[in-house]
Scaffold this active site. Structure first.
Site, PDB file in Angstrom:
ATOM      1  N   ASN A   1       4.418  43.456   5.161  1.00  0.00           N
ATOM      2  CA  ASN A   1       3.684  42.872   4.051  1.00  0.00           C
ATOM      3  C   ASN A   1       2.251  42.701   4.531  1.00  0.00           C
ATOM      4  OD1 ASN A   1       2.632  41.270   2.006  1.00  0.00           O
ATOM      5  ND2 ASN A   1       3.595  39.396   2.775  1.00  0.00           N
ATOM      6  N   GLY A   2       1.279  43.238   3.790  1.00  0.00           N
ATOM      7  CA  GLY A   2      -0.115  43.079   4.190  1.00  0.00           C
ATOM      8  C   GLY A   2      -0.817  44.416   4.289  1.00  0.00           C
TER       9      GLY A   2
ATOM     10  N   GLU B   1      -1.774  39.137 -18.923  1.00  0.00           N
ATOM     11  CA  GLU B   1      -0.885  39.492 -17.819  1.00  0.00           C
ATOM     12  C   GLU B   1       0.560  39.656 -18.266  1.00  0.00           C
ATOM     13  OE1 GLU B   1      -0.539  36.788 -14.467  1.00  0.00           O
ATOM     14  OE2 GLU B   1      -0.743  35.041 -15.746  1.00  0.00           O
TER      15      GLU B   1
ATOM     16  N   GLU C   1      -7.546  30.446 -19.420  1.00  0.00           N
ATOM     17  CA  GLU C   1      -6.145  30.485 -19.014  1.00  0.00           C
ATOM     18  C   GLU C   1      -5.265  31.112 -20.109  1.00  0.00           C
ATOM     19  OE1 GLU C   1      -4.649  30.260 -16.362  1.00  0.00           O
ATOM     20  OE2 GLU C   1      -2.569  29.793 -16.828  1.00  0.00           O
TER      21      GLU C   1
ATOM     22  N   ARG D   1       7.819  38.709  -5.484  1.00  0.00           N
ATOM     23  CA  ARG D   1       6.689  39.042  -4.618  1.00  0.00           C
ATOM     24  C   ARG D   1       6.253  40.504  -4.751  1.00  0.00           C
ATOM     25  NH1 ARG D   1       5.703  35.363  -0.725  1.00  0.00           N
ATOM     26  NH2 ARG D   1       4.604  36.927   0.472  1.00  0.00           N
TER      27      ARG D   1
ATOM     28  N   TRP E   1       5.140  45.693  -3.235  1.00  0.00           N
ATOM     29  CA  TRP E   1       4.054  45.703  -4.209  1.00  0.00           C
ATOM     30  C   TRP E   1       2.998  46.596  -3.588  1.00  0.00           C
ATOM     31  CZ3 TRP E   1      -1.139  44.130  -4.482  1.00  0.00           C
ATOM     32  CH2 TRP E   1      -1.658  43.988  -5.778  1.00  0.00           C
TER      33      TRP E   1
ATOM     34  N   CYS F   1       4.409  41.544  -0.686  1.00  0.00           N
ATOM     35  CA  CYS F   1       5.730  42.165  -0.614  1.00  0.00           C
ATOM     36  C   CYS F   1       6.706  41.111  -0.109  1.00  0.00           C
ATOM     37  CB  CYS F   1       5.722  43.334   0.350  1.00  0.00           C
ATOM     38  SG  CYS F   1       4.490  44.569  -0.065  1.00  0.00           S
TER      39      CYS F   1
ATOM     40  N   LYS G   1       3.453  37.723  -7.177  1.00  0.00           N
ATOM     41  CA  LYS G   1       3.307  36.273  -7.253  1.00  0.00           C
ATOM     42  C   LYS G   1       2.259  35.762  -6.273  1.00  0.00           C
ATOM     43  CE  LYS G   1       4.386  32.155  -8.593  1.00  0.00           C
ATOM     44  NZ  LYS G   1       3.710  31.799  -9.859  1.00  0.00           N
TER      45      LYS G   1
ATOM     46  N   HIS H   1     -23.906  35.410 -28.586  1.00  0.00           N
ATOM     47  CA  HIS H   1     -24.801  36.150 -27.693  1.00  0.00           C
ATOM     48  C   HIS H   1     -24.283  37.563 -27.424  1.00  0.00           C
ATOM     49  CE1 HIS H   1     -27.272  32.640 -27.159  1.00  0.00           C
ATOM     50  NE2 HIS H   1     -26.173  31.931 -26.967  1.00  0.00           N
TER      51      HIS H   1
ATOM     52  N   LYS I   1      -3.044  34.461 -19.510  1.00  0.00           N
ATOM     53  CA  LYS I   1      -1.598  34.498 -19.733  1.00  0.00           C
ATOM     54  C   LYS I   1      -1.236  35.631 -20.695  1.00  0.00           C
ATOM     55  CE  LYS I   1      -0.055  32.263 -16.995  1.00  0.00           C
ATOM     56  NZ  LYS I   1      -1.110  31.900 -16.203  1.00  0.00           N
TER      57      LYS I   1
HETATM   58  O1  M6R Z   1      -1.066  31.135  -5.402  1.00  0.00           O
HETATM   59  P1  M6R Z   1      -2.430  30.981  -6.017  1.00  0.00           P
HETATM   60  O2  M6R Z   1      -2.549  29.803  -6.890  1.00  0.00           O
HETATM   61  O3  M6R Z   1      -3.523  31.036  -4.980  1.00  0.00           O
HETATM   62  O4  M6R Z   1      -2.593  32.280  -6.923  1.00  0.00           O
HETATM   63  C1  M6R Z   1      -3.780  32.554  -7.576  1.00  0.00           C
HETATM   64  C2  M6R Z   1      -3.607  33.672  -8.572  1.00  0.00           C
HETATM   65  O5  M6R Z   1      -3.190  34.847  -7.935  1.00  0.00           O
HETATM   66  C3  M6R Z   1      -2.600  33.314  -9.662  1.00  0.00           C
HETATM   67  O6  M6R Z   1      -2.930  32.135 -10.317  1.00  0.00           O
HETATM   68  C4  M6R Z   1      -2.522  34.468 -10.686  1.00  0.00           C
HETATM   69  O7  M6R Z   1      -3.729  34.565 -11.397  1.00  0.00           O
HETATM   70  C5  M6R Z   1      -1.347  34.287 -11.645  1.00  0.00           C
HETATM   71  N1  M6R Z   1      -0.779  35.570 -11.938  1.00  0.00           N
HETATM   72  C6  M6R Z   1      -1.714  33.655 -12.928  1.00  0.00           C
HETATM   73  O8  M6R Z   1      -0.637  33.522 -13.788  1.00  0.00           O
END
Ligand code: M6R
Length: 614
Positions: A101-102, A497, A490, A27, A75, A2, A609, A513, A494
């Site tokens: 936050n937390g 998400e 990756e 965030r 969040w 958050c 984020k 497999h 992408k």
């Molecule tokens: O801040 P970090 O690199 O530790 O974050 C790790 C993941 O949360 C972050 O890479 C997440 O998977 C992203 N949404 C990917 O685009």
């Protein structure tokens, strides 16, 4: 997770807070709220949805006289996104407001105790429990700071919190434990926030608060104290050198697009000062006092984990260091973990605040391992707690989907492999690259910015065209082998998400497999088939997919013998550095797909984020 901002100053505080929340919206963005004192009353305004909804509500409020306020963008962790669960939360007596936050892990226990004492709860949040616990402790403690600290000492879990009270309308209180919180010192105004951009237009002087610290701030004064016993702590404020320009869209439609296009600059910045005068060695003074690892454990989450998987290929191939790569949330709960003497752990995190990665770092340190932290955010928890911190210098990454951070992490991993190769070479190890080989590889790294600069616009065009062509797909496979397997992971991450299309990244050799059963004409495959030793294998896997009527986009180099539906040519580079050319293509395809489908590119649903909770 958050976003929090608190302000005490001379300006109308609510607009400052709302503007700060806008810069923190990455965030979390399922609800937002603010608190301020008006004519002795603690007023809370909250709204479900993005910040615009809160602004609409505030339009009907006379807010200009308040010069102290706090705000929150959420969040959800406890309770659905709804106004009743939005922060700030008020204590039952209406005297205290708290943003958080937390996660407070023992909130149920505390709630039961408070309920027995007559408190009632209007939300499902742990935050409402905490604010009432502070109210309860006020009955026995001599002042608010004592009650704040007493309540926080009882709370187990991770938090960054900001508190306001109607008796002290000009003061904000804040505290942190395993969640980011930064104090900003202005002239006649002070700030506290989860991230620096929240207050950067007003001050560059910051204090990175430590875990277990409280700050009490008015417009002209502030104190930092230990939560444990309220003893004062001291800090030397640091100056932030980057500016807001670096955290704004700069004419691009979305932050994500801007950040993809920043990758040539990220590579240039990452190489600056990192190559020796002869061009045959990497300079990483942060590692000079540490031994060359016998084995390296890389631990990370999400995109950072993919960088680690890719980096393994270079560290093993160039520096001959055996590498294990693990997801942090798995690493932290693996009971049989036995780190050997001389093992080193490398945690990778853009934000430097990811809860699982931070926990993994702490476990590794407890076991006596040397832990390197590779982070983007300067002063983040991981950077501070690691035995040694390396910075990726990518600048602020605002889009929730990580792009330039991965590029910068890959560059640093390449430099680490070159650095340790140089150290081994100097020690007469025969199992590593020679000076000439390193000079060649560094030359390639140095050529990347110009190469990407030249090809990014064309890649963007291809991505746009292909995204439109495949926009009705509901599923996608991403296939790669060797160093392209992490890229397949990756690419799939992408796509899912951003555009919410189901996508799976697979090691191409695993298809037969089981997963190949899914292939039909409506299930396309995005294959990485670059010109390297594994190309013949990748080609066979593509043919297998085609034999099941699967459509194929192949990210490949010019002149390769491939017959696919869409042959997307990217510039040729020797493996594994070809990943630097493939990565932006994957990112742009997902970007264009999401934008074409009308998705919220910079703030995809359900994501945040920085994942500062487990
Ligand atoms: O801040 P970090 O690199 O530790 O974050 C790790 C993941 O949360 C972050 O890479 C997440 O998977 C992203 N949404 C990917 O685009």
């Amino acid at each position: 997770m958050c976003g929090i901002i608190g302000y005490a100053g001379h300006r109308p505080a609510v607009p400052v807070v709302v503007e700060g929340l806008r810069r923190l919206e990455y965030r979390g963005y399922d609800s937002a709220g603010t608190a301020f004192v008006r004519q002795g009353d603690l007023r809370v305004v909250r709204a479900k949805g993005k910040l615009a909804a809160l602004e609409e509500k505030l339009a009907g409020e006379p807010v200009v006289t308040a010069t102290c306020a706090m705000g929150h963008t959420r969040w959800a962790t406890h309770g659905v996104p709804a106004e009743r669960n939005a922060h700030p939360h008020l204590s039952n007596d209406g005297t205290l407001a708290l943003v958080h936050n937390g996660i407070i892990e023992n909130y149920q226990e505390i709630k039961e105790d408070l309920t027995a004492r007559g408190y009632v709860f209007h939300s499902e949040t742990d935050t409402e429990v905490l604010v009432n616990l502070i109210a309860e402790r006020r009955k026995s403690e001599k002042d608010l700071r004592g009650a704040f600290a007493a309540a926080l000492r009882e709370a187990k879990g991770a938090y960054a919190v900001c508190l306001m009270c109607n008796d002290e309308p000009e003061t904000v209180y804040a505290a942190r434990m395993s969640a980011p919180l930064i104090f900003g010192l202005g002239t006649g105004e002070n700030f506290v926030a989860s991230d620096i951009p929240a207050f950067l237009p007003y001050t560059r002087q910051v204090v990175f608060l430590e875990d277990g610290e409280i700050v009490c701030a008015t417009a002209t004064n502030y104190e930092t104290l230990r939560l444990e016993d309220l003893r004062p702590t001291t800090h030397v404020p640091q100056t932030i050198l980057w500016d807001m320009q670096a955290a704004q869209k700069g004419g691009y439609r979305h932050f994500m697009l801007k950040e993809i296009f920043e990758q040539p600059r990220v590579i240039t910045d990452g190489l600056t000062g990192r190559v020796n005068g002869d061009g045959d060695g990497a300079l990483l003074p942060e590692l000079d006092s540490l031994p060359v690892p016998e084995r390296l454990h890389i631990v990370a989450c999400g995109t950072s984990w993919h960088s680690g998987l890719w980096g393994r290929h270079l560290l093993e191939h160039w520096a001959h260091i055996p590498v294990q790569v693990e997801i942090a949330s798995e690493f932290r709960y693996r009971e049989s973990l036995l780190l050997r003497k001389d093992d080193m752990v490398l945690v990778i995190s853009q934000s430097g605040e990811t809860a699982d990665t931070l926990a993994a770092l702490r476990i590794a340190r407890e076991q006596g391992a040397t832990v390197l932290g590779l982070c983007n955010v300067v002063g983040s928890s991981i950077a501070r707690e690691a035995s040694s911190a390396l910075y990726t210098q990518a600048g602020p990454e605002i889009s929730v989907a990580s792009t330039k951070a991965m590029c910068s992490q890959m560059l640093m991993l390449a430099l680490m492999a070159l650095y340790w190769s140089g150290r081994k070479d100097a020690g007469d190890a025969s199992d590593t690259q020679t000076k000439d080989q390193r000079r060649y590889l560094i030359g390639l790294l140095e050529s990347l910015p110009a190469l990407l600069e030249a090809h990014l616009p064309g890649m963007h065009e291809n991505a746009r065209r292909l995204a439109r062509k495949y926009a009705d797909a509901r599923n996608f496979f991403y296939l790669g082998r060797g160093h392209c397997f992490p890229l397949a992971l990756e690419g799939a991450l992408k796509l899912k998400e951003l555009s919410y299309i189901h996508a799976e990244g697979y090691a191409a050799g695993e298809m037969k497999h089981g997963p190949i059963a899914l292939i039909d004409s409506a299930f396309p495959t995005f294959a990485l088939a670059l010109d390297d030793a594994l190309f013949p294998k990748a080609k066979s896997n593509i043919v297998e997919v085609q034999a099941r009527q699967g459509k194929v986009i192949a990210l490949a180099n010019e002149g390769l013998d491939l017959a696919v539906d869409d042959h997307w040519v990217i510039p040729r580079l020797p493996a594994p550095l070809s990943a630097f050319a493939a990565l932006p293509a994957l990112q742009l395809f997902s970007y264009e797909m999401a934008d074409y489908l009308g998705k919220d590119v910079d703030q995809p649903r359900n994501l945040a984020k920085s994942v500062t909770v487990e």
